[in-house]
Design an enzyme around this catalytic site. Sequence first.
Site, PDB file in Angstrom:
ATOM      1  N   ARG A  96       0.893  -1.112   0.146  1.00  0.00           N
ATOM      2  CA  ARG A  96      -0.012   0.113   0.035  1.00  0.00           C
ATOM      3  C   ARG A  96       0.586   1.271  -0.061  1.00  0.00           C
ATOM      4  O   ARG A  96       0.434   2.456  -0.367  1.00  0.00           O
ATOM      5  CB  ARG A  96      -0.892  -0.048   1.268  1.00  0.00           C
ATOM      6  CG  ARG A  96      -2.058   1.099   1.321  1.00  0.00           C
ATOM      7  CD  ARG A  96      -3.231   0.803   2.164  1.00  0.00           C
ATOM      8  NE  ARG A  96      -2.675   0.168   3.371  1.00  0.00           N
ATOM      9  CZ  ARG A  96      -2.484   0.578   4.438  1.00  0.00           C
ATOM     10  NH1 ARG A  96      -2.253   1.874   4.628  1.00  0.00           N
ATOM     11  NH2 ARG A  96      -2.317  -0.033   5.542  1.00  0.00           N
ATOM     12  N   TYR A 160     -15.775  13.398 -17.827  1.00  0.00           N
ATOM     13  CA  TYR A 160     -16.098  12.133 -17.848  1.00  0.00           C
ATOM     14  C   TYR A 160     -17.433  11.877 -16.557  1.00  0.00           C
ATOM     15  O   TYR A 160     -17.062  12.662 -15.659  1.00  0.00           O
ATOM     16  CB  TYR A 160     -14.831  11.450 -17.301  1.00  0.00           C
ATOM     17  CG  TYR A 160     -14.957  10.092 -16.887  1.00  0.00           C
ATOM     18  CD1 TYR A 160     -15.633   8.947 -17.745  1.00  0.00           C
ATOM     19  CD2 TYR A 160     -14.564   9.276 -15.819  1.00  0.00           C
ATOM     20  CE1 TYR A 160     -15.742   7.741 -17.499  1.00  0.00           C
ATOM     21  CE2 TYR A 160     -14.518   7.870 -15.520  1.00  0.00           C
ATOM     22  CZ  TYR A 160     -15.217   7.254 -16.491  1.00  0.00           C
ATOM     23  OH  TYR A 160     -15.414   5.983 -16.077  1.00  0.00           O
ATOM     24  N   ASP A 233      -7.256  16.672 -16.823  1.00  0.00           N
ATOM     25  CA  ASP A 233      -7.260  15.240 -17.162  1.00  0.00           C
ATOM     26  C   ASP A 233      -6.907  15.040 -18.710  1.00  0.00           C
ATOM     27  O   ASP A 233      -7.470  15.432 -19.726  1.00  0.00           O
ATOM     28  CB  ASP A 233      -8.800  14.821 -16.991  1.00  0.00           C
ATOM     29  CG  ASP A 233      -8.755  13.009 -17.229  1.00  0.00           C
ATOM     30  OD1 ASP A 233      -8.105  12.635 -18.152  1.00  0.00           O
ATOM     31  OD2 ASP A 233      -9.725  12.503 -16.785  1.00  0.00           O
ATOM     32  N   LYS A 258      -6.324   3.329 -19.971  1.00  0.00           N
ATOM     33  CA  LYS A 258      -6.813   3.790 -21.508  1.00  0.00           C
ATOM     34  C   LYS A 258      -5.661   3.597 -22.276  1.00  0.00           C
ATOM     35  O   LYS A 258      -4.779   2.521 -22.532  1.00  0.00           O
ATOM     36  CB  LYS A 258      -7.467   5.074 -21.521  1.00  0.00           C
ATOM     37  CG  LYS A 258      -8.548   5.111 -20.406  1.00  0.00           C
ATOM     38  CD  LYS A 258      -9.632   4.057 -20.355  1.00  0.00           C
ATOM     39  CE  LYS A 258     -10.852   4.241 -19.448  1.00  0.00           C
ATOM     40  NZ  LYS A 258     -10.652   4.767 -18.277  1.00  0.00           N
TER      41      LYS A 258
END
Length: 460
Positions: A96, A160, A233, A258
Amino acid sequence: MAAVERLPTCLKQQVSLRARLNYGVVRLVETGFDMMANEGAQTFQSICCTDPVLPADTIRPHIQPIYATSTFVYPPPDEAIQVFEEVKERPYLYNRWGTPNSHLVEKKLAALEGFPDRSGSSPLQLEAVLFSSGMAAISSLFLSLGLRPGDAIVTQGNIYGTTTEFLDVMVTPLGVRVIYGELQDLDWVEMQFRQNKVRLLYMESPTNATSRCCDIRTLAALAHAYGAKAAVDSTLATPYLQRPFFLGVDFVVHSATKFLNGHSNSLTGVVIGKDAAFMKTEMWRMRKLLGGCAGSFDAWLLNMGLKTLPMRMERHCANAMTIATALERHEEVKCVRYLGLPSHSDHAVAKRQMKAFGGVLSFEVRGGRDAAVGVLRLLRRCTMTATLGAMDTLVQHPALMTHIKVPKEQRERHGISDDLLRVSVGIEDPEEVIADLTQALEASAPRRLSAVRGVSGVPV
């Protein structure tokens, strides 16, 4: 060390080897990665396909292995305690907190975003934090800024859909005002800064679904003039096509799932920032506390995808231009939204700040929602799914899929209509994609649906 010296020579050699293996990954943090350590990695393409090297006294595989472990052997107790107290630079302790796989790809992405965008520019020193998904990265960016009641965020109304949902469901209840509008209207943007306590200007360029492009340089300067941060973004562009830090922004986020990955085989996201101290403390702490860490395998897959990023993006862009041009001529298409077309309202801005125009386009189908859904139903070669940036061409209906949680009035006001289809163009033969879209458009045209099916609509 004294105890080790008293051991027989053969055992001392074993202890020495074990120490090097156990603490080799710790030394990566202490010595740091050198993106130019492999000679020849002087270009964008070379950085993509060249991995940082391990220190000379550790194992050096050609391709970085997958660290399939949840935790790492700690350094000596005194040092480990200082790490947990955040007094000492942290080595690898627990997944983590970060892994060698995530650390490698963070350094590579920071180097790519900071790579000079023109001859004579100097590389920018940036910091990246890798997350388990694009939304983990985006949400951590918002939460890391310490927004308080009365603060405001200015953004577009056509970003988005899940980002919009997060802002409405998670940020607005904190007493933070989220202001949606058209960032192309600079007078409107400045009015929001004058009338509100804006802490962040959040851009998406190009936008997911409508392929709008905003003037990043002017907007970032405007945000800074009023004491706000600017973030973009840049998922649809990738650093191969657009490097917003050279246009003045403070943060860049990507859904690395993506185009950066490019193969639709893992989920990752990244936040990249100018302020190294902020990224290493506040942004890293968001990942640690919220648990949005990327798995070692996902980070490894992302790194493998990055090796072919330049070649893939060139083909995505070329294919998208071919397909957009063909769609613009089709009688069943009302309009095509692709930044590469001179008919696009943002074409000039995109041409100024992007190397090429990307691999995503959208188009409106004559006949409304029923005809658009009919196209999806009749596709043979293309795949209907809501992601983007894959090797093959993907088609989806934003209003009914990715943006379904955005209020209808807001969707329509910002161009996400019920007859809009989004196409993520792949790298296959574009003529096959054109043929598939053409047959689906013609078969789903209202006059044919009425004659063949005897009904006026196509159910979802």
